[in-house]
Scaffold this active site. Sequence first.
Site, PDB file in Angstrom:
ATOM      1  N   THR A  84      -4.963   5.226  -5.292  1.00  0.00           N
ATOM      2  CA  THR A  84      -4.283   4.137  -6.003  1.00  0.00           C
ATOM      3  C   THR A  84      -5.164   3.762  -7.192  1.00  0.00           C
ATOM      4  O   THR A  84      -6.258   3.218  -7.003  1.00  0.00           O
ATOM      5  CB  THR A  84      -4.099   2.920  -5.084  1.00  0.00           C
ATOM      6  OG1 THR A  84      -3.444   3.338  -3.901  1.00  0.00           O
ATOM      7  CG2 THR A  84      -3.285   1.836  -5.779  1.00  0.00           C
ATOM      8  N   LYS A 130       3.377   2.633  -7.211  1.00  0.00           N
ATOM      9  CA  LYS A 130       2.422   2.335  -6.135  1.00  0.00           C
ATOM     10  C   LYS A 130       1.893   0.907  -6.265  1.00  0.00           C
ATOM     11  O   LYS A 130       1.798   0.175  -5.274  1.00  0.00           O
ATOM     12  CB  LYS A 130       1.269   3.359  -6.172  1.00  0.00           C
ATOM     13  CG  LYS A 130       0.139   3.089  -5.205  1.00  0.00           C
ATOM     14  CD  LYS A 130       0.585   3.068  -3.744  1.00  0.00           C
ATOM     15  CE  LYS A 130      -0.519   2.539  -2.827  1.00  0.00           C
ATOM     16  NZ  LYS A 130      -0.062   2.251  -1.476  1.00  0.00           N
ATOM     17  N   LYS A 183      -9.236  -4.511  -5.375  1.00  0.00           N
ATOM     18  CA  LYS A 183      -9.135  -3.494  -6.440  1.00  0.00           C
ATOM     19  C   LYS A 183      -7.670  -3.349  -6.882  1.00  0.00           C
ATOM     20  O   LYS A 183      -7.353  -3.355  -8.066  1.00  0.00           O
ATOM     21  CB  LYS A 183      -9.681  -2.171  -5.878  1.00  0.00           C
ATOM     22  CG  LYS A 183      -9.608  -0.958  -6.775  1.00  0.00           C
ATOM     23  CD  LYS A 183      -8.549   0.063  -6.433  1.00  0.00           C
ATOM     24  CE  LYS A 183      -8.484   0.626  -5.061  1.00  0.00           C
ATOM     25  NZ  LYS A 183      -7.387   1.579  -4.856  1.00  0.00           N
TER      26      LYS A 183
HETATM   27  P1  NAP Z   1     -12.074   4.698   2.227  1.00  0.00           P
HETATM   28  O1  NAP Z   1     -11.900   4.958   3.681  1.00  0.00           O
HETATM   29  O2  NAP Z   1     -12.941   3.581   1.796  1.00  0.00           O
HETATM   30  O3  NAP Z   1     -12.573   6.070   1.555  1.00  0.00           O
HETATM   31  C1  NAP Z   1     -12.912   6.117   0.204  1.00  0.00           C
HETATM   32  C2  NAP Z   1     -13.313   7.522  -0.167  1.00  0.00           C
HETATM   33  O4  NAP Z   1     -13.747   7.531  -1.542  1.00  0.00           O
HETATM   34  C3  NAP Z   1     -14.494   8.057   0.654  1.00  0.00           C
HETATM   35  O5  NAP Z   1     -14.328   9.453   0.799  1.00  0.00           O
HETATM   36  C4  NAP Z   1     -15.669   7.726  -0.250  1.00  0.00           C
HETATM   37  O6  NAP Z   1     -16.818   8.491  -0.011  1.00  0.00           O
HETATM   38  C5  NAP Z   1     -15.068   8.069  -1.599  1.00  0.00           C
HETATM   39  N1  NAP Z   1     -15.816   7.457  -2.690  1.00  0.00           N
HETATM   40  C6  NAP Z   1     -15.994   6.136  -2.963  1.00  0.00           C
HETATM   41  N2  NAP Z   1     -16.745   5.982  -4.070  1.00  0.00           N
HETATM   42  C7  NAP Z   1     -17.067   7.230  -4.497  1.00  0.00           C
HETATM   43  C8  NAP Z   1     -17.821   7.720  -5.591  1.00  0.00           C
HETATM   44  N3  NAP Z   1     -18.391   6.897  -6.483  1.00  0.00           N
HETATM   45  N4  NAP Z   1     -17.923   9.069  -5.732  1.00  0.00           N
HETATM   46  C9  NAP Z   1     -17.350   9.899  -4.840  1.00  0.00           C
HETATM   47  N5  NAP Z   1     -16.615   9.505  -3.780  1.00  0.00           N
HETATM   48  C10 NAP Z   1     -16.483   8.163  -3.617  1.00  0.00           C
HETATM   49  O7  NAP Z   1     -10.668   4.453   1.503  1.00  0.00           O
HETATM   50  P2  NAP Z   1      -9.208   4.944   1.944  1.00  0.00           P
HETATM   51  O8  NAP Z   1      -8.592   3.865   2.744  1.00  0.00           O
HETATM   52  O9  NAP Z   1      -9.265   6.328   2.452  1.00  0.00           O
HETATM   53  O10 NAP Z   1      -8.487   4.900   0.506  1.00  0.00           O
HETATM   54  C11 NAP Z   1      -8.565   5.987  -0.414  1.00  0.00           C
HETATM   55  C12 NAP Z   1      -7.557   5.722  -1.534  1.00  0.00           C
HETATM   56  O11 NAP Z   1      -6.242   5.644  -0.980  1.00  0.00           O
HETATM   57  C13 NAP Z   1      -7.777   4.388  -2.269  1.00  0.00           C
HETATM   58  O12 NAP Z   1      -7.434   4.551  -3.624  1.00  0.00           O
HETATM   59  C14 NAP Z   1      -6.793   3.451  -1.573  1.00  0.00           C
HETATM   60  O13 NAP Z   1      -6.435   2.372  -2.417  1.00  0.00           O
HETATM   61  C15 NAP Z   1      -5.647   4.394  -1.290  1.00  0.00           C
HETATM   62  N6  NAP Z   1      -4.779   4.054  -0.155  1.00  0.00           N
HETATM   63  C16 NAP Z   1      -5.301   3.576   1.012  1.00  0.00           C
HETATM   64  C17 NAP Z   1      -4.440   3.272   2.077  1.00  0.00           C
HETATM   65  C18 NAP Z   1      -4.945   2.706   3.384  1.00  0.00           C
HETATM   66  O14 NAP Z   1      -4.142   2.133   4.132  1.00  0.00           O
HETATM   67  N7  NAP Z   1      -6.214   2.832   3.739  1.00  0.00           N
HETATM   68  C19 NAP Z   1      -3.060   3.484   1.942  1.00  0.00           C
HETATM   69  C20 NAP Z   1      -2.573   4.017   0.744  1.00  0.00           C
HETATM   70  C21 NAP Z   1      -3.438   4.290  -0.301  1.00  0.00           C
HETATM   71  P3  NAP Z   1     -17.903   8.017   1.087  1.00  0.00           P
HETATM   72  O15 NAP Z   1     -17.370   8.532   2.397  1.00  0.00           O
HETATM   73  O16 NAP Z   1     -19.170   8.647   0.667  1.00  0.00           O
HETATM   74  O17 NAP Z   1     -17.962   6.515   1.038  1.00  0.00           O
END
Ligand code: NAP
Length: 300
Positions: free
Chosen positions: A97, A173, A242
Amino acid sequence: MSETIGFIGLGQMGAPMARNLAQAGFALRVWNRSPDKALALQQEGVVVVKRPADAATPGGIVITMVADDAALKEVAFGEDGFAEVLGANGIHVSMSTIAPATTRELATRHGKLGTAYLSAPVFGRPPVAVERKLWICLAGAGGAKARVTPLLKAMSQGIYDYGEDAEAANVVKLAGNFMIAAASEAMAEAYTLAQKAGVDRVAVAKMFGETLFACPVYQNYGKQIAAFSFEPALFRLALGLKDLNLVLGASQENQAPMPFASLLRDRLLSSVAKGRSEIDWTGIGLAVAEDAGIEPEPSR
Ligand code: NAP
């Protein structure tokens, strides 16, 4: 299924999405900033690489599911970024997102290398990703979309195509996440009203989830908000902040005032300021209860 797919970002969403691709028979090269999160997939036979650039093959496909705009730019165009390797005839499928403005920037930069950029943000939380039941908003160049459709189908229950302009999918989104946050605030206020009047807030959430608002957001988020159940987070509150900032950015850019989005952003901001970044974003319900003088239970 002959080509190798790069997959970058194995967080709560990325890990199950990558696993579903592997289980559907796609050959993957995965990378995650924290290597430990790649171990489970490695044990399942997936190739884990040391740098984002190593996930790409020339003219291939790279999928990204990292946290935010800055992370996305870093893995694509940073020092070890994959963009140069992907190059001509490659496709970057960006599923995070992010801001429409970031998509515009990345599409231009990739375009100079002959790479197509597709936006494919998703709806559905981690358990939904595990079940391959995500909803995908897709936008970008038609030929590239056709090439990645089998991949997207292996992660989702439906794909909605918003045309050739990749930014469109990001706008959809953000619109959807605004609506989820707005529903969360509405539910938190309504259930708090019920509680203050001596009515069981859990019973109220149950009734509305089964009747007037019988849909996943009111049912699933409603249950959490009614029960003050915000841990472990399915979507971290910090990421919710965010997203509301991205909504306000898009609102500004398009001269489409969204006064309620400002309120929601401040709810999230104040929650972060109180140390609640890592609880679920429905945790804005805590502040609603506190404003009404309720001591939320089980905690925080
Ligand atoms: P998350 O569990 O916090 O995972 C974030 C990912 O991004 C991890 O792999 C993290 O690596 C990586 N990351 C963060 N900063 C980074 C950097 N500077 N360089 C390289 N990698 C980095 O988040 P998530 O829930 O999976 O969400 C991922 C995306 O999907 C976001 O954009 C979120 O808004 C979107 N989303 C989430 C959901 C939900 O329900 N969770 C639903 C729809 C969409 P590390 O493991 O090293 O921290």
